[in-house]
Motif scaffolding. Structure first.
Motif, PDB file in Angstrom:
ATOM      1  N   GLU A   1      -0.293   7.762 -14.192  1.00 16.88           N
ATOM      2  CA  GLU A   1      -0.466   9.197 -13.932  1.00 16.88           C
ATOM      3  C   GLU A   1       0.906   9.865 -13.815  1.00 16.88           C
ATOM      4  O   GLU A   1       1.850   9.276 -13.287  1.00 16.88           O
ATOM      5  CB  GLU A   1      -1.280   9.393 -12.652  1.00 16.88           C
ATOM      6  N   TYR A   2       1.001  11.076 -14.332  1.00 19.37           N
ATOM      7  CA  TYR A   2       2.311  11.729 -14.359  1.00 19.37           C
ATOM      8  C   TYR A   2       2.180  13.245 -14.282  1.00 19.37           C
ATOM      9  O   TYR A   2       1.098  13.815 -14.469  1.00 19.37           O
ATOM     10  CB  TYR A   2       3.063  11.346 -15.646  1.00 19.37           C
ATOM     11  N   LEU A   3       3.320  13.873 -14.032  1.00 13.50           N
ATOM     12  CA  LEU A   3       3.437  15.331 -14.053  1.00 13.50           C
ATOM     13  C   LEU A   3       4.432  15.708 -15.142  1.00 13.50           C
ATOM     14  O   LEU A   3       5.408  14.987 -15.375  1.00 13.50           O
ATOM     15  CB  LEU A   3       3.955  15.854 -12.703  1.00 13.50           C
ATOM     16  N   LEU A   4       4.210  16.822 -15.781  1.00 14.62           N
ATOM     17  CA  LEU A   4       5.197  17.352 -16.723  1.00 14.62           C
ATOM     18  C   LEU A   4       6.230  18.140 -15.916  1.00 14.62           C
ATOM     19  O   LEU A   4       5.883  19.017 -15.115  1.00 14.62           O
ATOM     20  CB  LEU A   4       4.519  18.272 -17.739  1.00 14.62           C
TER      21      LEU A   4
ATOM     22  N   PHE B   1       3.297  -0.545 -11.203  1.00 18.47           N
ATOM     23  CA  PHE B   1       3.028  -0.239  -9.794  1.00 18.47           C
ATOM     24  C   PHE B   1       3.189   1.227  -9.407  1.00 18.47           C
ATOM     25  O   PHE B   1       2.758   1.626  -8.324  1.00 18.47           O
ATOM     26  CB  PHE B   1       3.913  -1.115  -8.885  1.00 18.47           C
ATOM     27  N   VAL B   2       3.794   2.040 -10.250  1.00 19.59           N
ATOM     28  CA  VAL B   2       4.103   3.417  -9.814  1.00 19.59           C
ATOM     29  C   VAL B   2       2.816   4.198  -9.551  1.00 19.59           C
ATOM     30  O   VAL B   2       1.794   4.002 -10.218  1.00 19.59           O
ATOM     31  CB  VAL B   2       4.979   4.120 -10.879  1.00 19.59           C
ATOM     32  N   HIS B   3       2.860   5.067  -8.542  1.00 17.64           N
ATOM     33  CA  HIS B   3       1.684   5.875  -8.213  1.00 17.64           C
ATOM     34  C   HIS B   3       1.648   7.156  -9.041  1.00 17.64           C
ATOM     35  O   HIS B   3       0.612   7.521  -9.592  1.00 17.64           O
ATOM     36  CB  HIS B   3       1.699   6.203  -6.717  1.00 17.64           C
TER      37      HIS B   3
ATOM     38  N   ASP C   1       0.816  -1.224   0.000  1.00 11.74           N
ATOM     39  CA  ASP C   1       0.000   0.000   0.000  1.00 11.74           C
ATOM     40  C   ASP C   1       0.851   1.275   0.000  1.00 11.74           C
ATOM     41  O   ASP C   1       0.324   2.372   0.134  1.00 11.74           O
ATOM     42  CB  ASP C   1      -1.012  -0.001   1.152  1.00 11.74           C
ATOM     43  N   ILE C   2       2.159   1.128  -0.169  1.00 12.27           N
ATOM     44  CA  ILE C   2       3.001   2.327  -0.347  1.00 12.27           C
ATOM     45  C   ILE C   2       2.728   2.925  -1.720  1.00 12.27           C
ATOM     46  O   ILE C   2       2.615   2.210  -2.713  1.00 12.27           O
ATOM     47  CB  ILE C   2       4.493   1.969  -0.195  1.00 12.27           C
ATOM     48  N   ARG C   3       2.593   4.246  -1.759  1.00 13.53           N
ATOM     49  CA  ARG C   3       2.420   4.950  -3.039  1.00 13.53           C
ATOM     50  C   ARG C   3       3.799   5.461  -3.479  1.00 13.53           C
ATOM     51  O   ARG C   3       4.359   6.368  -2.854  1.00 13.53           O
ATOM     52  CB  ARG C   3       1.428   6.117  -2.862  1.00 13.53           C
ATOM     53  N   TRP C   4       4.313   4.862  -4.539  1.00 17.80           N
ATOM     54  CA  TRP C   4       5.663   5.197  -5.009  1.00 17.80           C
ATOM     55  C   TRP C   4       5.629   6.333  -6.018  1.00 17.80           C
ATOM     56  O   TRP C   4       4.943   6.252  -7.038  1.00 17.80           O
ATOM     57  CB  TRP C   4       6.327   3.962  -5.640  1.00 17.80           C
ATOM     58  N   HIS C   5       6.383   7.366  -5.734  1.00 12.89           N
ATOM     59  CA  HIS C   5       6.513   8.507  -6.637  1.00 12.89           C
ATOM     60  C   HIS C   5       7.902   8.448  -7.266  1.00 12.89           C
ATOM     61  O   HIS C   5       8.902   8.439  -6.551  1.00 12.89           O
ATOM     62  CB  HIS C   5       6.399   9.832  -5.856  1.00 12.89           C
ATOM     63  N   LEU C   6       7.947   8.425  -8.577  1.00  7.70           N
ATOM     64  CA  LEU C   6       9.240   8.472  -9.255  1.00  7.70           C
ATOM     65  C   LEU C   6       9.554   9.934  -9.558  1.00  7.70           C
ATOM     66  O   LEU C   6       8.850  10.586 -10.326  1.00  7.70           O
ATOM     67  CB  LEU C   6       9.208   7.642 -10.542  1.00  7.70           C
TER      68      LEU C   6
END
Ligand SMILES: *Cc1c(COP(=O)(O)O)cnc(C)c1O
Length: 220
Positions: A110-113, A82-84, A62-67
């Protein structure tokens, strides 16, 4: 004894309700991450793909991983399942590869620019014009297995508050512009602010801060 829980409690007391704290655990051990986990924390940020994958394998699901780091396209396939949230989409090629791998895995990533806001060549990111061109392409449906959730930026590493503030406000303005151009997008994240500059980032409209050393101590 480590102060991880205490540091988290202090930070959480300072951050506004709507602000997500991403605990940047790069170079830190699984045990240290578990200390933060046991204190109730779930959002963790890593900048190296291999390190994130290895930690994901041994730590709770249940860890939300942010790259949060720079992405080599040949490594995208290791994390799409699996990436959040991917913070570092800094060129079209990465987005194209993300979409391709996500389609293969039958997921939506889901991603950010990432926008280049610093007055330093060493930080990655799109400039404003490239960003707006890419947004138009995203809006045309070119990357259906991905979802753009906002912007990320890193300010110049300087003690000059006015410079940092100007960079953060510039990113906030670009974020607002995209929100008003594409009102149907769920474009709600603005990821800016690290241990050294998060109060300024929050004052400039950040709702997602990426903080490492203030939680886990200095990296060796
Ligand atoms: C390392 C890192 C951070 C956190 O840095 P601290 O100064 O330890 O808070 C934030 N964002 C990115 C992209 C990083 O690589």
């Amino acid at each position: 004894m480590s102060n991880i829980k205490e540091n988290l409690d202090i930070l959480k007391g300072e951050l506004p309700e709507n602000c997500t704290l991403v605990a940047v655990s790069k170079f830190k051990s699984a045990d240290e991450i578990m200390e933060a986990y046991r204190a109730g924390h779930r959002d963790f940020g890593e900048n190296r793909i291999q390190e994130m994958v290895e930690k994901h394998e041994v730590l709770p699901d249940d860890i939300r991983w942010h790259l949060i780091g720079h992405i080599q396209t040949n490594k995208v396939k290791y994390f799409t399942k699996f990436v959040h949230l991917v913070h570092g989409v800094d060129r079209r090629k990465v987005l194209k590869e993300l979409n391709k791998q996500a389609a293969k895995d039958e997921v939506v990533v889901e991603y950010l620019l990432q926008i280049h806001i610093a007055a330093e060549d060493t930080k990655f990111g799109l400039d404003e014009e490239e960003c707006l061109a890419l947004c138009a392409e995203i809006n045309s449906g070119a990357f259906p297995n991905t979802k753009c959730r906002g912007l990320m930026g890193m300010a110049t590493n300087t003690t000059d508050v006015e410079i940092v503030k100007g960079e953060f406000l510039g990113l906030k303005k670009l974020h607002e512009r995209i929100v008003s151009t594409y009102p149907d997008w769920a474009f709600d994240h603005l990821s800016m602010g690290m241990s050294g500059d998060y109060p300024l980032a929050i004052a400039s409209g950040s709702n997602m801060v990426r903080i490492g050393s203030k939680i886990f101590g200095d990296r060796a």
